[in-house]
Design an enzyme around this catalytic site. Structure first.
Site, PDB file in Angstrom:
ATOM      1  CE  LYS A  19     -61.217 -21.191 -53.498  1.00  0.00           C
ATOM      2  NZ  LYS A  19     -60.863 -21.644 -54.853  1.00  0.00           N
ATOM      3  CB  SER A  37     -55.019 -22.803 -46.095  1.00  0.00           C
ATOM      4  OG  SER A  37     -55.791 -21.632 -46.165  1.00  0.00           O
TER       5      SER A  37
HETATM    6  N1  PMP Z   1     -57.248 -21.880 -48.353  1.00  0.00           N
HETATM    7  C1  PMP Z   1     -58.561 -22.016 -48.125  1.00  0.00           C
HETATM    8  C2  PMP Z   1     -59.064 -21.883 -46.724  1.00  0.00           C
HETATM    9  C3  PMP Z   1     -59.432 -22.311 -49.178  1.00  0.00           C
HETATM   10  O1  PMP Z   1     -60.747 -22.479 -48.955  1.00  0.00           O
HETATM   11  C4  PMP Z   1     -58.899 -22.450 -50.489  1.00  0.00           C
HETATM   12  C5  PMP Z   1     -59.808 -22.840 -51.606  1.00  0.00           C
HETATM   13  N2  PMP Z   1     -60.092 -24.234 -51.614  1.00  0.00           N
HETATM   14  C6  PMP Z   1     -57.526 -22.299 -50.685  1.00  0.00           C
HETATM   15  C7  PMP Z   1     -56.729 -21.985 -49.599  1.00  0.00           C
HETATM   16  C8  PMP Z   1     -56.854 -22.514 -52.016  1.00  0.00           C
HETATM   17  O2  PMP Z   1     -57.259 -21.624 -53.027  1.00  0.00           O
HETATM   18  P1  PMP Z   1     -57.276 -22.089 -54.546  1.00  0.00           P
HETATM   19  O3  PMP Z   1     -58.487 -22.973 -54.713  1.00  0.00           O
HETATM   20  O4  PMP Z   1     -57.405 -20.833 -55.320  1.00  0.00           O
HETATM   21  O5  PMP Z   1     -56.036 -22.852 -54.849  1.00  0.00           O
END
Ligand code: PMP
Length: 327
Positions: free
Chosen positions: A45, A273
């Site tokens: 991010k 994630s």
């Molecule tokens: N994994 C983590 C740990 C995140 O903080 C995010 C962002 N919310 C994502 C995956 C997903 O990314 P995106 O918002 O670009 O779909």
């Protein structure tokens, strides 16, 4: 963007250009992960924090010395706090309760102010509150990661081209977790310009309901995997079902086990994630090997969005029921 051979003038110049690392591969198909823990704020991010803030300043949408108010589970807040601080802006982050406390401490350390909203309202509650706060504050703007095309653009201009360059355009499948969808959509649009038939597989935790956008059955329930998934598939404007070939779910248990395997066997200290994305990438690689999928190249690309250190207080390396809070 500087190379690593010359000094950077600010931490903002060190965002991006993260390593693409081969993950222990499945016979017949290679898997590569873009390891986003290498960003200064420790997550993918940082890329959108930089791009969104700089573009909004350039367009006059944020006045000099103004305030940004952003709904976030944490990583976007950290990325935006870095960029806001470097550009002398104030930052307020609206965070649903229940996410990792480490992320809040980092946002605060970077100069952000934290406002909590009840966890039950999810990200929708945070978005609504962010707009209310922006109305009350002078010179305040809500960049809104879930609706601004600048989120997708950050990945279309940086993450996607970096992956294309590293693999010389030989990309068969993109397997990426979805929160706002910015990472997946931006990478996909950049890669499709060179590999029109690339397979695009979105990933969400079991219990999340984004898959209904593709007509998939989904059983809504709580999940622990942080940063991806939703209980309101309309929460984001950055995901186009037509651009996706598939939407898969990974259980918390699978994601958690993979986080531990990635540390123990491959030296990756990544969050849940990333675990989910890795499991999904391995499944897609298995399908390619079995001949159930026939992408233009036998190469699967995934993203590890953040690191495990910000989830230590949530027992990410504990037993599964400790992580779930049930032990
Ligand atoms: N994994 C983590 C740990 C995140 O903080 C995010 C962002 N919310 C994502 C995956 C997903 O990314 P995106 O918002 O670009 O779909």
């Amino acid at each position: 963007m500087t190379t690593h051979h010359e000094p950077a003038t600010s931490v903002l110049e060190t965002i991006g250009r993260t390593p693409l690392v081969e993950v222990d591969s499945v016979d017949g198909a290679e898997i590569y992960a873009k390891v986003e823990t290498f960003n200064p704020g420790g997550s993918v991010k940082d890329r959108i924090g930089k791009r969104i803030i700089e573009q909004l300043l350039e367009r006059g949408a944020i006045p000099p010395g103004g305030t940004i108010v952003e709904p976030t589970a944490g990583n976007t807040g950290i990325g935006m706090a870095i960029a806001a601080g470097r550009h002398d802006l104030e930052a307020i982050f609206v965070v649903p309760e229940g996410f990792s406390p480490e992320k809040e401490r980092l946002m605060a350390a970077l100069g952000g102010e934290i406002v909590h909203v009840p966890g039950e309202g999810g990200m929708d509650g945070a978005i609504e509150r962010a707009h209310e706060i922006a109305e009350e504050e002078e010179d305040a703007t809500v960049p809104q990661q879930f609706s601004t095309p600048l989120n997708v653009e950050a990945h279309y201009r940086t993450t996607g081209p970096e992956i294309l360059e590293a693999l010389d355009g030989e990309i068969g499948a993109i397997v990426v977790g979805v929160g706002s969808g910015g990472t997946l959509t931006g990478i996909t649009r950049a890669v499709r310009e060179h590999v029109p038939d690339v397979h695009v597989v979105a990933v969400e935790p079991a219990g999340s309901t984004f898959g209904t956008l593709l007509g998939k059955p989904r059983d809504e329930k709580p999940y622990k995997t942080e940063g991806i998934g939703t209980h309101d598939p309309e929460v984001t404007e950055l995901l186009e079902p037509d651009e996706l070939d598939d939407f898969v779910t990974i259980t918390d248990r699978e994601a958690h086990a993979e986080v531990q395997r990635l540390a123990a066997e491959e030296g990756h200290l990544v969050g849940s994630s990333s675990g989910a994305a890795s499991v999904a990438a391995r499944q897609v690689a298995d399908e390619i090997t079995a001949g159930d999928r026939d992408p233009p190249h036998d190469t699967v690309v995934t993203v590890f969005p953040d690191g495990s250190e910000r989830y230590l207080s949530k027992n990410i390396y504990g037993a599964f029921d400790e992580w779930e809070g049930k032990a």
